[in-house]
Design a protein around this motif. Structure first.
Motif, mmCIF file in Angstrom:
data_model
loop_
_atom_site.group_PDB
_atom_site.id
_atom_site.type_symbol
_atom_site.label_atom_id
_atom_site.label_comp_id
_atom_site.label_asym_id
_atom_site.label_seq_id
_atom_site.Cartn_x
_atom_site.Cartn_y
_atom_site.Cartn_z
ATOM 1 N N LEU A 5 0.705 -0.923 0.064
ATOM 2 C CA LEU A 5 -0.237 0.202 0.009
ATOM 3 C C LEU A 5 0.298 1.148 -0.009
ATOM 4 C CD1 LEU A 5 -2.912 -0.778 2.357
ATOM 5 C CD2 LEU A 5 -3.130 -0.847 -0.004
ATOM 6 N N ASP A 6 0.079 2.059 -1.243
ATOM 7 C CA ASP A 6 1.129 3.239 -1.082
ATOM 8 C C ASP A 6 0.705 4.202 -0.061
ATOM 9 O OD1 ASP A 6 2.480 6.085 -1.721
ATOM 10 O OD2 ASP A 6 1.361 6.529 -3.553
ATOM 11 N N PRO A 7 2.344 4.778 1.142
ATOM 12 C CA PRO A 7 1.198 5.513 2.456
ATOM 13 C C PRO A 7 0.562 6.825 2.014
ATOM 14 C CG PRO A 7 3.534 4.249 2.569
ATOM 15 C CD PRO A 7 3.182 4.313 1.204
ATOM 16 N N GLU B 10 -7.472 5.016 -0.868
ATOM 17 C CA GLU B 10 -7.172 3.914 -1.351
ATOM 18 C C GLU B 10 -8.673 2.660 -0.475
ATOM 19 O OE1 GLU B 10 -4.594 -0.248 -3.541
ATOM 20 O OE2 GLU B 10 -3.996 1.977 -2.320
ATOM 21 N N LEU B 11 -8.297 2.365 0.940
ATOM 22 C CA LEU B 11 -9.234 2.078 1.734
ATOM 23 C C LEU B 11 -10.473 2.728 1.373
ATOM 24 C CD1 LEU B 11 -5.794 0.002 4.039
ATOM 25 C CD2 LEU B 11 -7.566 -0.689 1.700
ATOM 26 N N GLN C 152 3.751 -5.626 7.973
ATOM 27 C CA GLN C 152 4.014 -4.621 7.392
ATOM 28 C C GLN C 152 3.012 -3.545 7.822
ATOM 29 O OE1 GLN C 152 6.890 -5.814 4.006
ATOM 30 N NE2 GLN C 152 6.379 -8.146 4.707
ATOM 31 N N MET C 153 1.635 -3.611 7.975
ATOM 32 C CA MET C 153 1.348 -1.794 8.138
ATOM 33 C C MET C 153 1.664 -0.751 8.440
ATOM 34 S SD MET C 153 -2.666 -2.544 9.508
ATOM 35 C CE MET C 153 -3.064 -4.709 9.054
ATOM 36 N N PRO C 154 1.441 0.127 8.076
ATOM 37 C CA PRO C 154 2.270 1.083 8.318
ATOM 38 C C PRO C 154 1.268 1.670 9.619
ATOM 39 C CG PRO C 154 0.920 1.573 5.923
ATOM 40 C CD PRO C 154 0.906 0.565 6.113
#
Length: 453
Positions: A223-225, A231-232, A262-264
């Motif tokens: 996912l692009d930070p 997006e979500l 790996q979720m921001p």
């Protein structure tokens, strides 16, 4: 509208076959008779129907609740319906609208199109006309969602299959998925890369009562930070229209969040709130939108360690770690390798339009005895490369007069592959292999002698 007329138009809709049962509807009209008529028609057919006698009252209802469809009168005291809905679009209302009016002209029709009105019904109308308009509106909504999901699926190029195999390790997973299928409980899938976590999640979705609704997979690692929220959760575009996010596209179904370790950080905080409130707020919207979702999660990392190191929120960890399923590595379900190889061979031969390769006795034995550190994904990739090249790599190539299906189904060959695999696991220790297999050491010796090994 007289009582007699209402009785006539209601009865004309008794046999209406439209499936509207999941919809919530808000009727906005300053005439009590019209509101009551529509409520009487819709009440038995939709999930819920509410009334508002003015734009002000309708605004108050939208502030506290969500509706799939608005039935909106255009000419009301104080404000036209079209002016009101344009104001609501700016606040972030994204639902569908059916305009009802006794005064139709070209200017009104153009204004309705610009406001994103889904359908236009002229007064007076019969009950089946308004029911038909609602069904058309919901059909278009579902079609938009299906198209968005289809485009995403095509871009992702995911060729998911089925959970294949009869091994004890896989049977244990399938049994647990069956028990969990009818429940809303979040499930965390653990296991090494390539073990089939997403496949198991989709299998769980297909067995649930949500199987007719979407299954949407999100890889948190890519996912692009800068675009996560849009997006979500969706975003209100400059036109005032809502571009739905992945959470909304999955509404009613299952959302699978992969690589959660790996979720921001910002997504961890947002997800925790969504899990607690079951609502999202699109970027640029003033109102929250309720969601009906089942959440599934997966990771190949040690989440407990990530919590200890401060890389993963402890409160989120406890919210998603309600029930875990550990996907077994391929080496622990080696009995399934032959079936998987045959399935992948057929799949890639068909999809690539190329000749399949022979799965003979020697090749199957080598496939079964290999350790497969990359698990099912490594096996799948090997078969695809082999079909493209027209031959197996040297370490798996072999020649034998016995080929599939005899090589796959012959009981003696199945036994040979299994015993040699267990011996490999025991580093050649025949006594230990015999113990694991539940046979005598002499049985192993006789088999090995008969095979010339």
């Amino acid at each position: 509208m007289t009582a007699a007329t209402q009785r006539t138009v209601v009865s004309s809709a008794e046999d209406y076959g439209g499936n509207l049962s999941g919809a919530s509807v808000l009727v906005i009209d300053d005439e009590p008779g019209m509101r009551n008529f529509l409520t009487k028609v819709l009440g038995p057919r939709v999930k819920c129907v509410e009334q508002a006698g003015s734009p002000l009252e309708a605004t108050a209802k939208l502030d506290v609740g969500h509706f799939d469809v608005l039935i909106l009168d255009n000419v009301m005291p104080g404000m036209k319906g079209l002016d009101w809905i344009n104001d609501q679009r700016r606040k972030g209302f994204f639902g569908d609208v059916i305009l009802i009016t006794a005064y139709a002209d070209l200017e009104t029709a153009i204004a309705a199109l610009r406001a994103g009105i889904g359908d236009f019904v002229l007064k007076p109308f019969r009950a089946n006309q308004i029911l038909g308009a609602i069904e058309r509106t919901l059909d278009r909504k579902h079609l938009r969602r299906e198209n968005a999901l289809l485009r995403r699926e095509l871009y992702a190029r995911t060729a998911r299959g089925k959970l294949l195999g009869t091994s004890e390790a896989l049977a244990s997973v399938l049994s647990m998925l069956k028990r969990l299928a009818p429940l809303p409980t979040p499930v965390l899938f653990l296991g090494a890369s390539g073990t089939g976590k997403e496949l198991a999640a989709e299998h769980l979705h297909e067995m649930s009562d949500r199987s007719e609704a979407p299954f949407v997979a999100v890889n948190c690692a890519v996912l692009d930070p800068d675009r996560i929220a849009a997006e979500l959760f969706g975003v209100i575009e400059e036109s005032g229209r809502l571009k739905p996010g992945l959470f909304m596209l999955a509404d009613g179904g299952t959302l699978f969040l992969d690589e959660v370790a790996q979720m921001p950080d910002q997504l961890q905080a947002a997800l925790l709130r969504v899990l607690d409130d079951k609502k999202i707020r699109p970027v640029g919207a003033e109102r929250e939108i309720p969601l009906d979702l089942r959440f599934l999660f997966a990771t190949n990392a040690d989440l407990h360690q990530a919590v200890t190191e401060g890389r993963f929120r402890v409160d989120l960890y406890h919210r998603i770690n309600v029930f875990t399923i550990k996907m077994p590595p391929l080496r622990d379900r080696s009995e399934d390798i032959v079936e998987l190889a045959a399935q992948f061979m057929e799949q890639f031969s068909n999809t690539l339009g190329m000749a399949s390769l022979e799965l003979n006795e020697d090749t199957l034995l080598k496939l079964r005895r290999y350790d497969w550190p990359g698990n099912v994904r490594e096996l799948k990739n090997l078969i695809e490369r082999s079909v493209i090249l027209g031959e197996f790599p040297e370490e798996f190539a072999g020649s034998s007069a016995v080929t599939a299906p005899e090589a796959i189904e012959n009981l003696d060959l199945v036994t040979k592959r299994h015993i040699l695999h267990v011996l490999d696991q025991c580093a050649g220790n025949r006594a230990e292999a015999a113990r694991r297999l539940g046979v005598s050491r002499k049985t192993i010796d006789r088999k090995m002698a008969a095979w010339g090994l």
